[in-house]
Design an enzyme around this catalytic site. Structure first.
Site, PDB file in Angstrom:
ATOM      1  N   ASN A 206       0.847  -1.187   0.000  1.00 47.83           N
ATOM      2  CA  ASN A 206       0.000   0.000   0.000  1.00 47.83           C
ATOM      3  C   ASN A 206       0.887   1.244   0.000  1.00 47.83           C
ATOM      4  O   ASN A 206       1.974   1.246   0.580  1.00 47.83           O
ATOM      5  CB  ASN A 206      -0.889   0.036   1.243  1.00 47.83           C
TER       6      ASN A 206
ATOM      7  N   ALA B 176      -7.081  -9.641   3.538  1.00 49.23           N
ATOM      8  CA  ALA B 176      -6.809 -10.718   4.485  1.00 49.23           C
ATOM      9  C   ALA B 176      -6.630 -10.120   5.865  1.00 49.23           C
ATOM     10  O   ALA B 176      -6.312  -8.936   6.019  1.00 49.23           O
ATOM     11  CB  ALA B 176      -5.562 -11.505   4.087  1.00 49.23           C
TER      12      ALA B 176
ATOM     13  N   LYS C  27      -5.780   2.490  -6.069  1.00 55.11           N
ATOM     14  CA  LYS C  27      -5.761   1.684  -4.850  1.00 55.11           C
ATOM     15  C   LYS C  27      -5.463   2.550  -3.638  1.00 55.11           C
ATOM     16  O   LYS C  27      -6.040   2.367  -2.557  1.00 55.11           O
ATOM     17  CB  LYS C  27      -4.719   0.566  -4.977  1.00 55.11           C
TER      18      LYS C  27
ATOM     19  N   ASN D 101      -8.839   2.914   5.198  1.00 60.86           N
ATOM     20  CA  ASN D 101      -7.906   2.608   6.284  1.00 60.86           C
ATOM     21  C   ASN D 101      -8.021   3.603   7.434  1.00 60.86           C
ATOM     22  O   ASN D 101      -8.281   3.228   8.576  1.00 60.86           O
ATOM     23  CB  ASN D 101      -6.475   2.555   5.751  1.00 60.86           C
TER      24      ASN D 101
END
Length: 317
Positions: free
Chosen positions: A105, A131, A187, A195
């Site tokens: 990221n 995940a 992304k 986040n």
């Protein structure tokens, strides 16, 4: 293919598992003692939607690697602030032919990787797979995802396509793109909204999506990313990206997922990657003279929360 997963946390373990199942020679490399010990003793446990699997897979600490472990491919899944040290520690397995695929990221990791391999061996990508760690040695994933990747140096397109094919053979839905920087920014917009916001509010993505200000918050942050990207000749489709972010709210796909920053800070009390996501946009905004007040504020609030949690831990201990 001989593949090392450098940073075998939640997502790295998931990738390592499916790549091994597809017939590759995979080694996990990670620095969390409890995680490494659990995998060595009990094998790696992987929950994919409702099914759980256990497999024996080589795992070691970064400084345990040796010269005779030359790798064809290293996929880096460390936290951004750990990348340089990880590559320094695993230098013995990096040979002239070793390719590095960065799926971290954030923005700008190629500058660090170039210290260890030539540009022609660097491949940038991003992934929409998710995940989380249930506990040491046990990773859990829900829903589907994809990977986009590109060679950093023009002329190595065929190598990038080979890497994409290898990942796709493992069911990771990988594809070559000729515009990875757009994909990375796209992304980063997901990370720059989900986040930080989910971490501050301590909720999953579905719960955040139900809040009244959600659309306005996401749209404003994405617009800040787009304004900065424009100065790097990247034109983001704001409406499409906002819709893409809001698709994350769906409880039937990944909506119940708690983003990685939440897992780091709220669950595990670790510092976050905020400086490589919203913080990176703040720094670039200052460089280009672009106001980024929401990214500035979000970055500061996450750092406040980091300090509060660390102070509370110090008092408890």
């Amino acid at each position: 293919m001989k593949i090392a997963i450098a940073g075998a946390g939640a997502l790295g373990s998931r990738f390592g598992f499916v790549l091994q199942q597809a017939g590759n020679d995979v080694t996990l490399i990670d620095g969390w003692p409890a995680h490494v010990a659990a995998i060595k003793e009990h094998g790696l446990k992987v929950t994919l939607d409702k099914d759980t699997y256990t497999t024996q897979i080589p795992v070691m600490f970064p400084k345990e690697v040796t010269q005779n472990m030359a790798m064809d491919l290293i996929i880096v899944f460390t936290k951004s602030m750990q990348l340089d040290q990880m590559l320094q520690d695993i230098k013995p397995i990096i040979k002239d032919h070793t390719k590095i695929l960065c799926l971290l990221n954030g923005i700008g990791h190629e500058d660090i990787i170039e210290k260890y391999v030539p540009k022609k061996n660097i491949f940038l990508g991003n992934t929409m797979w998710t995940a989380s760690l249930v506990g040491p040695g046990h990773t859990q994933s829900f829903g589907s995802g994809s990977v986009s990747l590109q060679n950093l140096v023009a002329g190595n397109e065929s190598d990038a396509e080979i890497l994409a094919a290898c990942l796709s053979e493992a069911g990771l839905n990988a594809q070559y793109t000729d515009n990875i920087h757009y994909s990375i920014y796209r992304k980063a917009c997901v990370n720059g909204t989900m986040n930080g916001l989910c971490t501050l509010l301590e909720v999953n993505m579905t719960t955040f999506g139900k809040t009244t200000p959600a659309h306005q918050l996401v749209t404003t942050i994405v617009n800040e990313f787009a304004a900065v990207a424009r100065h790097e000749n990247i034109e983001l489709d704001v409406a499409e990206i906002v819709s893409h972010v809001e698709n994350c709210y769906d409880p039937n796909t990944i909506g119940h997922h708690y983003p990685s920053m939440y897992q780091d800070l709220i669950k595990n009390h670790r510092t976050t990657e905020i400086d490589y996501i919203n913080g990176a946009i703040s720094r670039k905004g200052q460089k280009y003279g672009v106001p980024t007040p929401y990214c500035d504020f979000l970055t500061a609030l996450i750092h406040c929360k980091e300090d509060i949690i660390q102070d509370n831990e110090a008092v408890t201990n």
